[in-house]
Design an enzyme around this catalytic site. Structure first.
Site, PDB file in Angstrom:
ATOM      1  N   TYR A 176       0.831  -1.202   0.000  1.00 10.96           N
ATOM      2  CA  TYR A 176       0.000   0.000   0.000  1.00 10.96           C
ATOM      3  C   TYR A 176       0.874   1.264   0.000  1.00 10.96           C
ATOM      4  O   TYR A 176       0.738   2.120  -0.875  1.00 10.96           O
ATOM      5  CB  TYR A 176      -0.902  -0.026   1.244  1.00 10.96           C
ATOM      6  CG  TYR A 176      -1.895   1.100   1.344  1.00 10.96           C
ATOM      7  CD1 TYR A 176      -1.648   2.207   2.157  1.00 10.96           C
ATOM      8  CD2 TYR A 176      -3.095   1.064   0.640  1.00 10.96           C
ATOM      9  CE1 TYR A 176      -2.562   3.242   2.260  1.00 10.96           C
ATOM     10  CE2 TYR A 176      -4.030   2.103   0.750  1.00 10.96           C
ATOM     11  CZ  TYR A 176      -3.748   3.172   1.560  1.00 10.96           C
ATOM     12  OH  TYR A 176      -4.651   4.201   1.671  1.00 10.96           O
ATOM     13  N   ASN A 221     -13.733   0.528  14.492  1.00 10.90           N
ATOM     14  CA  ASN A 221     -13.621  -0.523  15.518  1.00 10.90           C
ATOM     15  C   ASN A 221     -14.157  -0.045  16.857  1.00 10.90           C
ATOM     16  O   ASN A 221     -14.982  -0.701  17.494  1.00 10.90           O
ATOM     17  CB  ASN A 221     -12.150  -0.923  15.680  1.00 10.90           C
ATOM     18  CG  ASN A 221     -11.793  -2.139  14.843  1.00 10.90           C
ATOM     19  OD1 ASN A 221     -12.586  -2.574  14.005  1.00 10.90           O
ATOM     20  ND2 ASN A 221     -10.612  -2.668  15.052  1.00 10.90           N
ATOM     21  N   ASP A 347       3.586  -0.188  12.131  1.00 13.39           N
ATOM     22  CA  ASP A 347       2.504   0.774  12.377  1.00 13.39           C
ATOM     23  C   ASP A 347       3.108   2.142  12.692  1.00 13.39           C
ATOM     24  O   ASP A 347       3.898   2.258  13.637  1.00 13.39           O
ATOM     25  CB  ASP A 347       1.652   0.279  13.559  1.00 13.39           C
ATOM     26  CG  ASP A 347       0.494   1.213  13.826  1.00 13.39           C
ATOM     27  OD1 ASP A 347      -0.347   1.353  12.930  1.00 13.39           O
ATOM     28  OD2 ASP A 347       0.468   1.839  14.904  1.00 13.39           O
ATOM     29  N   ARG A 351       1.306  10.731  13.303  1.00 13.13           N
ATOM     30  CA  ARG A 351       0.851  11.196  11.992  1.00 13.13           C
ATOM     31  C   ARG A 351       0.006  12.451  12.213  1.00 13.13           C
ATOM     32  O   ARG A 351      -0.962  12.424  12.958  1.00 13.13           O
ATOM     33  CB  ARG A 351       0.011  10.110  11.340  1.00 13.13           C
ATOM     34  CG  ARG A 351      -0.245  10.321   9.878  1.00 13.13           C
ATOM     35  CD  ARG A 351      -1.150   9.267   9.348  1.00 13.13           C
ATOM     36  NE  ARG A 351      -0.450   8.040   8.979  1.00 13.13           N
ATOM     37  CZ  ARG A 351      -1.063   6.874   8.826  1.00 13.13           C
ATOM     38  NH1 ARG A 351      -2.325   6.768   9.093  1.00 13.13           N
ATOM     39  NH2 ARG A 351      -0.404   5.813   8.450  1.00 13.13           N
TER      40      ARG A 351
HETATM   41  N1  NAD Z   1     -10.257   6.427   4.452  1.00 11.34           N
HETATM   42  C1  NAD Z   1      -9.037   6.837   4.734  1.00 11.34           C
HETATM   43  O1  NAD Z   1      -8.703   7.108   5.908  1.00 11.34           O
HETATM   44  C2  NAD Z   1      -8.023   7.014   3.638  1.00 11.34           C
HETATM   45  C3  NAD Z   1      -6.813   7.583   3.980  1.00 11.34           C
HETATM   46  C4  NAD Z   1      -5.862   7.765   2.978  1.00 11.34           C
HETATM   47  C5  NAD Z   1      -6.134   7.412   1.666  1.00 11.34           C
HETATM   48  N2  NAD Z   1      -7.331   6.860   1.360  1.00 11.34           N
HETATM   49  C6  NAD Z   1      -7.563   6.486  -0.034  1.00 11.34           C
HETATM   50  O2  NAD Z   1      -8.849   6.941  -0.458  1.00 11.34           O
HETATM   51  C7  NAD Z   1      -9.427   5.998  -1.360  1.00 11.34           C
HETATM   52  C8  NAD Z   1     -10.792   5.572  -0.849  1.00 11.34           C
HETATM   53  O3  NAD Z   1     -10.622   5.070   0.453  1.00 11.34           O
HETATM   54  P1  NAD Z   1     -11.892   4.536   1.288  1.00 11.34           P
HETATM   55  O4  NAD Z   1     -11.632   4.811   2.723  1.00 11.34           O
HETATM   56  O5  NAD Z   1     -13.141   5.005   0.642  1.00 11.34           O
HETATM   57  O6  NAD Z   1     -11.731   2.975   1.068  1.00 11.34           O
HETATM   58  P2  NAD Z   1     -12.792   1.866   0.659  1.00 11.34           P
HETATM   59  O7  NAD Z   1     -12.090   0.566   0.799  1.00 11.34           O
HETATM   60  O8  NAD Z   1     -14.078   2.075   1.355  1.00 11.34           O
HETATM   61  O9  NAD Z   1     -13.048   2.196  -0.898  1.00 11.34           O
HETATM   62  C9  NAD Z   1     -12.218   1.722  -1.910  1.00 11.34           C
HETATM   63  C10 NAD Z   1     -13.125   1.315  -3.087  1.00 11.34           C
HETATM   64  O10 NAD Z   1     -12.314   0.850  -4.165  1.00 11.34           O
HETATM   65  C11 NAD Z   1     -12.840  -0.391  -4.640  1.00 11.34           C
HETATM   66  N3  NAD Z   1     -11.726  -1.152  -5.223  1.00 11.34           N
HETATM   67  C12 NAD Z   1     -10.661  -1.683  -4.565  1.00 11.34           C
HETATM   68  N4  NAD Z   1      -9.848  -2.297  -5.447  1.00 11.34           N
HETATM   69  C13 NAD Z   1     -10.396  -2.114  -6.692  1.00 11.34           C
HETATM   70  C14 NAD Z   1     -10.033  -2.508  -8.015  1.00 11.34           C
HETATM   71  N5  NAD Z   1      -8.926  -3.212  -8.233  1.00 11.34           N
HETATM   72  N6  NAD Z   1     -10.853  -2.148  -9.039  1.00 11.34           N
HETATM   73  C15 NAD Z   1     -11.984  -1.436  -8.809  1.00 11.34           C
HETATM   74  N7  NAD Z   1     -12.399  -1.046  -7.585  1.00 11.34           N
HETATM   75  C16 NAD Z   1     -11.597  -1.382  -6.551  1.00 11.34           C
HETATM   76  C17 NAD Z   1     -13.441  -1.036  -3.397  1.00 11.34           C
HETATM   77  O11 NAD Z   1     -14.395  -2.035  -3.724  1.00 11.34           O
HETATM   78  C18 NAD Z   1     -14.068   0.167  -2.705  1.00 11.34           C
HETATM   79  O12 NAD Z   1     -15.353   0.424  -3.190  1.00 11.34           O
HETATM   80  C19 NAD Z   1      -8.421   4.852  -1.481  1.00 11.34           C
HETATM   81  O13 NAD Z   1      -7.619   5.079  -2.627  1.00 11.34           O
HETATM   82  C20 NAD Z   1      -7.583   5.000  -0.217  1.00 11.34           C
HETATM   83  O14 NAD Z   1      -6.264   4.509  -0.415  1.00 11.34           O
HETATM   84  C21 NAD Z   1      -8.292   6.640   2.307  1.00 11.34           C
HETATM   85  O1  UGA Z   2      -4.605   8.141   6.863  1.00 13.28           O
HETATM   86  C1  UGA Z   2      -3.957   7.378   6.180  1.00 13.28           C
HETATM   87  O2  UGA Z   2      -3.237   7.726   5.258  1.00 13.28           O
HETATM   88  C2  UGA Z   2      -4.129   5.883   6.407  1.00 13.28           C
HETATM   89  O3  UGA Z   2      -4.963   5.739   7.567  1.00 13.28           O
HETATM   90  C3  UGA Z   2      -5.393   4.464   7.793  1.00 13.28           C
HETATM   91  O4  UGA Z   2      -4.259   3.673   8.145  1.00 13.28           O
HETATM   92  P1  UGA Z   2      -3.983   3.527   9.726  1.00 13.28           P
HETATM   93  O5  UGA Z   2      -3.751   4.851  10.330  1.00 13.28           O
HETATM   94  O6  UGA Z   2      -3.017   2.459   9.990  1.00 13.28           O
HETATM   95  O7  UGA Z   2      -5.454   3.058  10.167  1.00 13.28           O
HETATM   96  P2  UGA Z   2      -6.051   2.249  11.345  1.00 13.28           P
HETATM   97  O8  UGA Z   2      -6.072   0.808  11.013  1.00 13.28           O
HETATM   98  O9  UGA Z   2      -7.310   2.943  11.660  1.00 13.28           O
HETATM   99  O10 UGA Z   2      -5.000   2.412  12.586  1.00 13.28           O
HETATM  100  C4  UGA Z   2      -4.828   3.660  13.185  1.00 13.28           C
HETATM  101  C5  UGA Z   2      -4.142   3.417  14.537  1.00 13.28           C
HETATM  102  O11 UGA Z   2      -5.092   2.825  15.422  1.00 13.28           O
HETATM  103  C6  UGA Z   2      -4.576   1.643  15.988  1.00 13.28           C
HETATM  104  N1  UGA Z   2      -5.720   0.728  16.187  1.00 13.28           N
HETATM  105  C7  UGA Z   2      -6.386   0.227  15.103  1.00 13.28           C
HETATM  106  C8  UGA Z   2      -7.473  -0.577  15.303  1.00 13.28           C
HETATM  107  C9  UGA Z   2      -7.903  -0.884  16.619  1.00 13.28           C
HETATM  108  O12 UGA Z   2      -8.874  -1.615  16.863  1.00 13.28           O
HETATM  109  N2  UGA Z   2      -7.200  -0.341  17.666  1.00 13.28           N
HETATM  110  C10 UGA Z   2      -6.132   0.459  17.476  1.00 13.28           C
HETATM  111  O13 UGA Z   2      -5.524   0.945  18.439  1.00 13.28           O
HETATM  112  C11 UGA Z   2      -3.543   1.139  15.010  1.00 13.28           C
HETATM  113  O14 UGA Z   2      -2.545   0.378  15.680  1.00 13.28           O
HETATM  114  C12 UGA Z   2      -2.967   2.442  14.467  1.00 13.28           C
HETATM  115  O15 UGA Z   2      -1.945   2.903  15.303  1.00 13.28           O
HETATM  116  C13 UGA Z   2      -6.100   3.897   6.584  1.00 13.28           C
HETATM  117  O16 UGA Z   2      -6.434   2.587   6.841  1.00 13.28           O
HETATM  118  C14 UGA Z   2      -5.196   3.944   5.386  1.00 13.28           C
HETATM  119  O17 UGA Z   2      -5.913   3.579   4.200  1.00 13.28           O
HETATM  120  C15 UGA Z   2      -4.804   5.320   5.177  1.00 13.28           C
HETATM  121  O18 UGA Z   2      -3.975   5.439   4.053  1.00 13.28           O
END
Ligand code: NAD
Ligand code: UGA
Length: 391
Positions: A176, A221, A347, A351
């Site tokens: 990722y 969660n 992890d 951030r």
């Molecule tokens: N939510 C966050 O905190 C966060 C943080 C940083 C970046 N992003 C980025 O934002 C975007 C959306 O994130 P989200 O939280 O909505 O995630 P999400 O998992 O809810 O949405 C991702 C969508 O992409 C689709 N998808 C995955 N692989 C695919 C493929 N190969 N072809 C077509 N569709 C595909 C999934 O089915 C889903 O609908 C992602 O690119 C993610 O990396 C999200």
């Molecule tokens: O903002 C971002 O760019 C990234 O944020 C998240 O990644 P992450 O921060 O690892 O997301 P979480 O899985 O929510 O974890 C956040 C923190 O919470 C902690 N955590 C997670 C889950 C839980 O049940 N308890 C807990 O303490 C994890 O250890 C971590 O330190 C998203 O999942 C990524 O797609 C995204 O790119």
């Protein structure tokens, strides 16, 4: 610009940027902006579609493979004359005439992107290549939703866009983290080599309604655990920090970036930074009492801030919670346990986005604070979990 290769080989010239389709000036184009949203059935994508559809001049096409997204997130648009949903995996080429591409397709939750790491990196590399090829063919502007994970486990805090990051190239998150870094590289290579109009958003942790309830991310969660009266699982050390942006602020930022004149990368996130332990405590406080705790205290003439100042707020919460539990309007047990559990490798310890560029170049900053956003998400989760409010 011609340049001679050092061995006297063929002169290479950089092709002029593709001209937008002549049809762009036709009445039809002027009346309709055709927008492709890859991953539009997902959490952020479906909220983005809602916002784009508000503009009656927009036609929206969503492609999604439904790996983590759901048609249910788009149910209100299915059958709408300005909306189309196509089941398609972006690792396969796609041919549609569009003006803008929001490229969000990629699983975002660590649990899901680590489930099939090869597919995750294919989606980020081959998927982005396919979308850039489409943008080149139809002269579309393309926005990539990159991530704060490109900074890895940052040694610079808060993270500005000029920071190159501290990323493990061979770890369990690399599919990722490095996948998104390569996607950014490809965006800029197509921009420099073919003149494609690109936009790059580095999204920080985003939360809100429609997150998958069991997708393993921390906010979803904690809320699901709180509503199920299960212990809140804080992954060690618990002092690691994140900054949480509510989804409506995120969507506003993405649209401003697409409509603006800056390629980015631009951080889009909320600089409000919390440790995971603080987040767990906030969820407990926010959900330990039904709404109205502030009014109750003001009725007593006590300001919440005044109480917090003397550390009395926790006593009041416990007292209030016991009262409301008795009255049957408590949302969760205020004594819900916070349990420390093992974490996963790599992890990030901290951030927090530096959003100076977003403020100055996009005129954007987040509006919704964590304590305002959490209840909006609790309502959505309670309804989807069928956990009725007790009163
Ligand atoms: N939510 C966050 O905190 C966060 C943080 C940083 C970046 N992003 C980025 O934002 C975007 C959306 O994130 P989200 O939280 O909505 O995630 P999400 O998992 O809810 O949405 C991702 C969508 O992409 C689709 N998808 C995955 N692989 C695919 C493929 N190969 N072809 C077509 N569709 C595909 C999934 O089915 C889903 O609908 C992602 O690119 C993610 O990396 C999200
Ligand atoms: O903002 C971002 O760019 C990234 O944020 C998240 O990644 P992450 O921060 O690892 O997301 P979480 O899985 O929510 O974890 C956040 C923190 O919470 C902690 N955590 C997670 C889950 C839980 O049940 N308890 C807990 O303490 C994890 O250890 C971590 O330190 C998203 O999942 C990524 O797609 C995204 O790119």
């Amino acid at each position: 610009m011609a340049n001679n290769s050092s061995n006297g080989g063929e002169k290479t010239t950089t092709k002029p940027p593709p001209q937008p389709s002549p049809l762009r000036n036709s009445k039809f184009f002027q009346s309709n902006m055709r927008i492709l949203v890859t991953g539009g059935a997902g959490f952020i994508g479906s909220h983005l579609v809602d916002k784009l559809m508000e503009n009656k001049k927009n036609e929206v096409i969503v492609v999604d493979n439904f790996f983590t997204g759901s048609k249910d997130n788009l149910r209100k648009w299915i059958g709408h004359p300005r909306f189309e949903l196509i089941r398609h995996d972006v690792t396969e080429p796609l041919l549609v005439e569009v003006d803008q591409i929001y490229h969000l397709a990629c699983p975002a939750s660590p649990i899901f992107y680590k489930y099939n790491p090869v597919k995750t990196i294919k989606t980020n590399v081959i998927g982005t290549l396919n979308m850039l090829g489409l943008a080149k063919r139809v002269g579309a502007r393309i926005l990539l939703t990159s991530t704060s994970e490109v900074y890895g486990d940052p040694l610079v805090h808060p993270q500005p866009e000029s920071y190159w990051g501290n990323v493990n190239p061979i770890g369990v998150r690399s599919c990722y983290d490095e996948g998104k870094r390569v996607a950014e590289t490809l965006m800029f290579d197509y921009h420099r080599q073919h003149g494609i109009e690109i936009r790059i958003a580095r999204i920080f942790n985003t939360y809100g309604p429609r997150m998958n309830i069991d997708d393993g991310r921390v906010v979803s969660n904690f809320i699901a655990q709180a509503l199920r009266d299960e212990p809140l699982t804080v992954q060690l050390p618990g002092t690691q920090t994140r900054s949480f942006c509510f989804v409506s602020d995120m969507v506003d930022g993405l649209i401003r970036l697409m409509e603006g004149e800056h390629t980015g990368p631009i951080n889009i996130g909320n600089p409000g930074e919390f440790t995971m332990l603080e987040l767990a405590e906030t969820v407990k406080e926010e959900f330990g009492l039904a709404s109205g705790k502030q009014d109750q205290l003001h009725r007593w003439g006590w300001g919440w801030g005044h109480l917090k100042k003397y550390g009395m707020h926790k006593i009041v919460i416990k007292h209030e919670s016991r009262m409301k539990l008795a009255e049957g309007i408590l949302l969760i047990n205020p004594e819900v346990e916070i349990k420390k559990v093992e974490n996963t490798p790599d992890d990030p310890r901290q951030r927090k986005p530096d959003i100076t560029k977003a403020k100055e170049l996009l005129g954007w900053e987040p509006k919704i604070k964590l304590r305002e956003g959490l209840p909006l998400m609790e309502e959505d989760f309670r309804l989807r979990l069928g956990v009725a409010k007790k009163k």
